[in-house]
Design a protein around this motif. Structure first.
Motif, mmCIF file in Angstrom:
data_model
loop_
_atom_site.group_PDB
_atom_site.id
_atom_site.type_symbol
_atom_site.label_atom_id
_atom_site.label_comp_id
_atom_site.label_asym_id
_atom_site.label_seq_id
_atom_site.Cartn_x
_atom_site.Cartn_y
_atom_site.Cartn_z
ATOM 1 N N PRO A 160 -4.322 12.336 -0.179
ATOM 2 C CA PRO A 160 -4.211 11.419 0.961
ATOM 3 C C PRO A 160 -4.885 10.079 0.721
ATOM 4 C CG PRO A 160 -6.036 12.906 1.298
ATOM 5 C CD PRO A 160 -5.518 13.182 -0.081
ATOM 6 N N LEU A 161 -5.211 9.768 -0.507
ATOM 7 C CA LEU A 161 -5.961 8.540 -0.729
ATOM 8 C C LEU A 161 -5.079 7.305 -0.669
ATOM 9 C CD1 LEU A 161 -7.953 9.904 -3.765
ATOM 10 C CD2 LEU A 161 -8.753 9.767 -1.436
ATOM 11 N N PRO A 209 -0.716 6.269 7.925
ATOM 12 C CA PRO A 209 -1.378 5.605 6.808
ATOM 13 C C PRO A 209 -2.199 4.403 7.280
ATOM 14 C CG PRO A 209 1.024 5.644 6.546
ATOM 15 C CD PRO A 209 0.725 5.987 7.957
ATOM 16 N N VAL A 210 -3.276 4.160 6.591
ATOM 17 C CA VAL A 210 -4.120 3.007 6.881
ATOM 18 C C VAL A 210 -4.178 2.158 5.625
ATOM 19 C CG1 VAL A 210 -6.448 2.254 7.423
ATOM 20 C CG2 VAL A 210 -5.488 4.224 8.586
ATOM 21 N N ARG A 211 -3.776 0.933 5.771
ATOM 22 C CA ARG A 211 -3.704 0.056 4.598
ATOM 23 C C ARG A 211 -4.875 -0.915 4.588
ATOM 24 N NH1 ARG A 211 -2.425 -4.946 6.257
ATOM 25 N NH2 ARG A 211 -1.301 -5.161 8.232
ATOM 26 N N PRO A 212 -5.191 -1.475 3.430
ATOM 27 C CA PRO A 212 -6.238 -2.488 3.384
ATOM 28 C C PRO A 212 -5.699 -3.839 3.868
ATOM 29 C CG PRO A 212 -5.421 -2.057 1.192
ATOM 30 C CD PRO A 212 -4.703 -1.112 2.104
ATOM 31 N N TYR A 250 -9.136 2.995 3.395
ATOM 32 C CA TYR A 250 -7.686 3.103 3.466
ATOM 33 C C TYR A 250 -7.249 4.457 2.928
ATOM 34 C CZ TYR A 250 -7.992 1.799 -1.444
ATOM 35 O OH TYR A 250 -8.312 1.751 -2.765
ATOM 36 N N GLY A 251 -6.067 4.868 3.315
ATOM 37 C CA GLY A 251 -5.566 6.162 2.880
ATOM 38 C C GLY A 251 -4.605 6.700 3.914
ATOM 39 N N VAL A 252 -4.190 7.930 3.713
ATOM 40 C CA VAL A 252 -3.281 8.542 4.665
ATOM 41 C C VAL A 252 -4.119 9.407 5.609
ATOM 42 C CG1 VAL A 252 -1.234 9.939 4.960
ATOM 43 C CG2 VAL A 252 -1.494 8.555 2.922
ATOM 44 N N PHE A 296 0.873 -1.175 0.000
ATOM 45 C CA PHE A 296 0.000 0.000 0.000
ATOM 46 C C PHE A 296 0.908 1.222 0.000
ATOM 47 C CE2 PHE A 296 -2.240 3.296 2.457
ATOM 48 C CZ PHE A 296 -3.231 3.539 1.528
ATOM 49 N N MET A 350 -9.090 12.401 7.093
ATOM 50 C CA MET A 350 -8.529 12.315 5.741
ATOM 51 C C MET A 350 -9.444 13.145 4.843
ATOM 52 S SD MET A 350 -7.707 9.086 3.277
ATOM 53 C CE MET A 350 -9.386 8.731 2.788
ATOM 54 N N MET A 351 -9.069 14.362 4.636
ATOM 55 C CA MET A 351 -9.867 15.345 3.909
ATOM 56 C C MET A 351 -11.136 15.757 4.662
ATOM 57 S SD MET A 351 -9.249 14.939 -0.095
ATOM 58 C CE MET A 351 -9.829 13.325 -0.478
ATOM 59 N N GLN A 408 -4.826 11.358 9.463
ATOM 60 C CA GLN A 408 -4.118 12.143 10.456
ATOM 61 C C GLN A 408 -4.893 12.076 11.748
ATOM 62 O OE1 GLN A 408 -4.142 15.798 8.207
ATOM 63 N NE2 GLN A 408 -1.928 15.915 8.306
#
Lengths: 755, 349
Positions: A122-123, B308-311, B284-286, A115, B257-258, B288
């Motif tokens: 930020p996606l 970051p958050v991953r799947p 998932y995404g970055v 990933f 995230m946004m 904060q």
């Protein structure tokens, strides 16, 4: 690596000579025209020491020609390494390089589950699930193999040379394919033609580390194995073609072409009454296994059963079963009338069922509709009207005639001739190559980059034309010379030598005509060889990340601004800084500067790209809001006004406006145009003169003298004096501008301290 | 552009002083120079343009022996904040004589500490009004504070006399009000406000933002979707001589995230440690972790930490799903069936 460069250099000089030599060498069938010294030498040698039989001589000749072609295909692609250095080219290859590096460092499972949070901030992007891993895995395997053999190469060298290596392999496949559809001499010609065809070289020079580099090999291999399977009816070949297909699916999205062309071909064979058990075995095995294997690629997943683009293959698969079933029933039923009734009922039910299934599937959303890219292939104007992001890519533009000429040269004329020969000798195999040629030629006309897909077909069909013509002519000559000279193996030179003495009563001009035609073929082929070498050297070997120009005195000037800028970013910005730029430079920034980017060349999220486009085309304070939302720390623009580099952001700007406006209607294209005209001088639209992109590109440019005799602020890329020379930035500040002003980097200031 | 105050001191130097985190008091009256006014303007506060205009209030003036021009105002519209003005309520009105200013509408950082009553206006006290005054009513601020983004505090007062001993010691009676105070509110007001201004009060310190996956001790570099996590942050308040735990029930953390995907109020152990736990969203995404705490009078806290958050990884999915058992069954029976069929077909002749 200096030694390697040295040897490559010497190789290349041979290559230039070799190009001409080997092409003229293979143009005729080996026996017919050994016009060069080489075969003479071989003959002498063999006569004296080995005493090879004719068959063995032919084999030796064929193998050595193939070997030379193999080497030639590799070394003709090394121009870029010699001219510049061993480096990765362009945009997408940088992503491929970065992922390959990751793969070799972290291993396959980490790569598979990667990933990547440094792109599409930020996606983020699930790299493992959104790429075709074939190229990276191939390069990594080569790398590990070399390491295992104790060759201490750097992964970059492997990546740089992967495409040429696979181009060499493609020539072998082309030989076998040519042999399968016509004969071995056609195969040799095809191998030689494809080795240096510019249409293919454009995507496979050293450093062009892109999916297409291995995908054309995989494409041709799959087709060859499938045709072989159809010709033999063998499960083994069919299985092999399924694996070829799997490799293709893992390497490139262009596999959709295969999964549509092969069913189309099968359908044509069915309609023309060429149905056979061989075809049944070949297609079913290939389709079922190929589909199952393809599903293992995460990016493709269930598309084979769910996407509209793959439904043709499935439809043909079921059709085949119905056909087979009917055949069987026909065999069982002796009564013809009974069978006809049965046929009618079966066909009606099948078609009805298929239509209902397709309708229900589409309506329920189980079968996804065709994607925009697919539509734009069928209707070239579709993308222009509906999907600006596809239309904005230069390689998706419709092809101009000149680029056909540029990429195919004489093959463009030989192609119809080859089609003629194919039609004269219709077999299952020639039908396939004809269909491949015609469909891919159509697609090549729709999109520039699909010339690449058409190239193997064009080379093969042209090879048939060359081979058949030369063979006919040579046979004509040989029968004559056999009469007079008693069957010399050096037919052409022998006939040439004795041509004056010889007088044929019945057809006085036939032989002369044949000679003239042969010379003509020689001339054309040698022209082809020189053209290809010239194109490779001049047009297709530029890395595009390092720019070269001719100076005032004819000397070569190198602009290395991109790497300068990326290196600056890497050294001078915080490691978690987010860089906003137009998507073209995203891959390069992540790969070379190692910084997070907002958008990159994997254009999967149109809204995100549109947001960047909107920021670039808004006024500074509006853009500042957007940049704050995206945590942007730096903005990077590419500007060619000082150097006259025309593919810069100002020239791409209208696409940003269009893409931004496609999602955010506040951005309107006419605001940036004056009477439909795009200009940057005093007469430009006020919004144009004050939008962020204009300000960032032309900041402080008004003070600069770019050309003698022109006012300051003269834009050399567009040839005008800019309209807004007094640019003040409020929320951004200039951080870095490269030595030739090609890349300019701005820092986004924090919000005002007091209010 | 600006002429200096003398020496090296000019507007830019003053502003630079503020921007580097120092506090500032600006007081002006009718004699104020343009320089003072421009300092105020740069802080987002505009003094009345009229050179000799003063704040006049015919309703809320301070009663004095002579019925003057009502420019000595007994102001009691104080900001309602214990943090800025101290816990003890300022009972007596504050005497004010000076010029009006207003807050720039675009300025979100300025606060009116002492505002004029609705009946006040800004004009030349003796001249006849030819046109309506530009500043009227509650739009007029008498004393304002600005807390800059770097937490530097600026006080802007339209009166110099406000700070004078004479005003501090004098008694005050508001016109129309029966209560007469022995001592005006000036001293208390100025003392308390300066305490706040010099960060003796209302100064928060946050830090040590940390998060762990439930059941683990080390902070991960990345989360997976649907992970359970614990979030901690320390917040302390400066009491004037030491850092004390800050106790509040309105500190929130965003998982952002946004836009915030999770917004949770933190609970405190009253020792300065704030804590909450939540489940990472199925996106998932970055992300904060963001603590944005802006409370009236306090320094604003703005902390964020990227994560970051991953799947799911390929082997983190369930291996066998109950609902798919028919499919498993189907495939195995097909295999078995094919095998039996082959045996029967091949050997049953």
């Amino acid at each position: 690596m200096p030694p390697q460069t040295m040897s490559a250099k010497t190789d290349a000089t041979i290559g230039v000579n070799g190009t001409a030599k080997s092409t003229s060498n293979q143009a005729p069938p080996p026996m017919a025209l050994p016009a060069n010294l080489k075969s003479d030498l071989l003959n002498k040698l063999s006569l004296k020491s080995f005493k090879l039989k004719t068959k063995q001589q032919e084999l030796l000749l064929r193998v050595s020609i193939l070997f030379l072609v193999y080497v030639l295909a590799f070394i003709t692609r090394l121009f870029s390494v010699l001219r510049y250095e061993s480096m990765i080219h362009e945009f997408d290859p940088y992503f491929n390089y970065r992922t390959t590096l990751f793969l070799t460092e972290k291993g396959f499972y980490e790569f598979w589950n990667w990933f990547d949070y440094e792109s599409w901030y930020p996606l983020g992007r699930i790299v493992g699930g959104t790429l075709y891993p074939g190229l990276m895995v191939t390069a990594a395997l080569i790398y590990w193999g070399l390491r295992f053999l104790r060759f201490a190469v750097h992964i970059r060298e492997v990546c740089v040379l992967t495409a040429p290596f696979f181009a060499s392999n493609t020539t072998l496949v082309a030989y076998f394919f040519g042999k399968e559809i016509w004969d071995s001499s056609a195969g040799l010609v095809a191998a030689a033609l494809i080795a240096i065809c510019p249409g293919y070289i454009s995507r496979s020079v050293a450093g062009s580390y892109d999916n297409e580099g291995v995908a054309i090999f995989a494409l041709l291999l799959t087709f060859y194995l499938f045709v072989k399977a159809v010709n033999t009816g063998s499960l083994t070949w069919s299985l092999a073609s399924a694996f070829g297909y799997f490799y293709m699916v893992s390497a490139w999205g262009g596999y959709v072409f295969i999964i549509n062309l092969i069913p189309l071909y099968v359908l044509v064979l069915l309609i023309t009454g060429r149905y056979s058990v061989r075809l049944y075995i070949a297609y079913n095995c290939m389709y079922v296994l190929g589909m199952l294997l393809a599903m293992q690629i995460r990016f493709v997943g269930f598309q084979h059963v769910q996407s509209g683009e793959h439904m043709a293959a499935m439809g043909v698969f079921f059709l085949m079963q119905v056909f087979y079933f009917l055949d069987w029933v026909k065999y069982l039923l002796s009564d013809k009338r009974l069978f006809e009734t049965f046929l009618r009922i079966t066909v009606t039910t099948t078609v009805g069922l298929a239509a209902v299934a397709l309708g229900v599937g589409t309506a329920s959303g189980y079968i996804s509709p065709w994607t925009g890219r697919f539509y734009s292939l069928l209707d070239p104007t579709y993308a222009k009207d509906h999907i600006p992001i596809i239309a904005s890519v230069s390689e998706h533009q419709p092809t101009a005639w000149s680029s056909f000429m540029f990429d195919f040269h004489i093959l463009l004329f030989l192609f119809p001739a080859g089609l003629y020969f194919c039609f004269k000798r219709l077999t299952d195999a020639t039908i396939f190559i004809v269909m491949y040629g015609l469909t891919s030629m159509y697609f090549a006309g729709v999109m520039v980059r699909l010339i690449l897909v058409a190239t193997p077909a064009v080379c093969l069909i042209s090879a048939i034309a060359v081979s058949a013509t030369v063979k006919n002519l040579a046979q004509l000559l040989r029968t004559k010379s056999k009469v007079t000279q008693g069957g010399s193996s050096k037919a052409a030179s022998g006939s040439k030598a004795s041509s004056k003495a010889l007088l044929d009563q019945s057809q006085p001009f036939q032989r002369n005509g044949a000679i003239a035609l042969l010379l003509g073929v020689f001339y054309l082929l040698s022209k082809y060889a020189t053209h290809c070498t010239w194109v490779t050297s001049e047009a297709y070997s530029s890395p595009s990340i390092v720019l070269a120009a001719r100076g005032a005195h004819g000397n070569k000037v190198i602009f290395d601004d991109y790497r300068e800028a990326y290196f600056w970013l890497q050294q001078n910005t915080p490691t978690d800084a987010k860089v906003m730029s137009w998507w073209d430079y995203g891959y390069q920034i992540t790969a070379m500067a190692n910084r997070t980017v907002i958008v990159d060349n994997n254009t999967w999220n149109n809204t995100h790209i549109a947001t960047v486009g909107r920021a670039m085309s808004s006024y500074e304070d509006e853009a500042y809001e957007i940049m704050r939302e995206l945590d942007v720390g730096y903005v990077l623009v590419v500007f060619g006004g000082v150097t006259g580099y025309s593919s810069d952001d100002i020239n791409k700007f209208l696409w940003m406006v269009r893409i931004g406006g496609g999602v955010f209607p506040v951005i309107k294209e006419p605001d940036y145009l004056v009477n439909g005209e795009y200009r940057v001088d005093k007469g430009a639209a006020p919004k144009m003169l004050n939008c962020l992109m204009y300000k960032l590109c032309y900041y402080r440019f008004g003070e600069l003298m770019t050309e003698y005799g022109k006012p300051p602020g003269f834009d050399r890329a567009r040839g005008v004096e800019i309209g807004n020379k007094d640019i003040k930035l409020e929320h951004l500040e200039e951080a870095f501008t490269t030595s030739n002003w090609i890349v300019r980097i701005y820092k986004v200031k924090p919000p005002n301290n007091r209010w | 552009m600006y002429v200096g105050f003398g020496g090296a001191l000019d507007v830019a130097a003053v502003l630079d002083f503020v921007d580097s985190g120092h506090d500032l008091i600006v007081a002006a009256d009718t004699t104020a120079s343009d320089l003072i006014k421009s300092v105020a303007t740069e802080c987002g506060v505009d003094f009345d343009e009229e050179p000799s205009a003063m704040v006049i209030d015919h309703q809320n003036y301070a009663v004095s022996d002579v019925d003057g021009d009502h420019t000595l105002i007994a102001a009691d519209e104080l900001i309602n904040s214990d943090v800025i003005l101290g816990k003890t309520k300022i009972e007596a009105p504050v005497l004010f004589k000076g010029i009006a200013h207003s807050l720039n509408a675009a300025n979100t950082l300025a606060l009116k500490v002492l505002s004029a009553s609705p009946s006040a206006y800004s004009a030349h006290p003796t001249a006849k009004l030819s046109s309506p005054p530009s500043l009227t009513g509650s739009a007029i601020s008498l004393v304002s504070v600005v807390q800059a983004r770097n937490n530097a505090r600026i006080m802007i007062s339209g009166s110099l006399d406000l700070f004078s001993n004479r005003y501090m010691k004098s008694s005050v009676q508001k016109a129309g009000s029966p209560s007469k105070y022995e001592k005006s509110g000036n001293e208390q007001f100025v003392t308390e406000l300066s305490k706040w201004l010099f960060h003796e009060r209302g100064h928060l310190k946050a830090g040590n933002l940390r998060h762990v996956k439930v059941g683990e001790t080390n902070e991960p570099a990345m989360y997976r979707i649907k992970d359970d996590l614990e979030f901690y942050v320390d917040i302390y308040e400066w009491s004037g001589n030491s850092w004390e735990p800050y106790v509040a029930d309105d500190v929130q953390v965003q998982f952002y995230m946004m836009s915030p995907y999770v917004l949770k109020t933190l609970s405190t152990d009253k020792k300065g440690l704030y804590h909450t736990s939540f489940k990472v969203p199925d996106v998932y995404g970055v992300f904060q972790f963001k603590v944005e705490y802006q409370k009236l009078g306090y320094t604003s806290l703005s902390l964020s930490k990227q994560i970051p958050v991953r799947p799911f990884r390929h082997n983190e999915y369930e291996r066998f799903i109950t609902t798919a058992f028919p499919y498993y069954g189907a495939s195995f029976t097909t295999m078995a069936g094919f095998f039996i069929f082959s045996v029967v077909y091949l050997y049953n002749k």
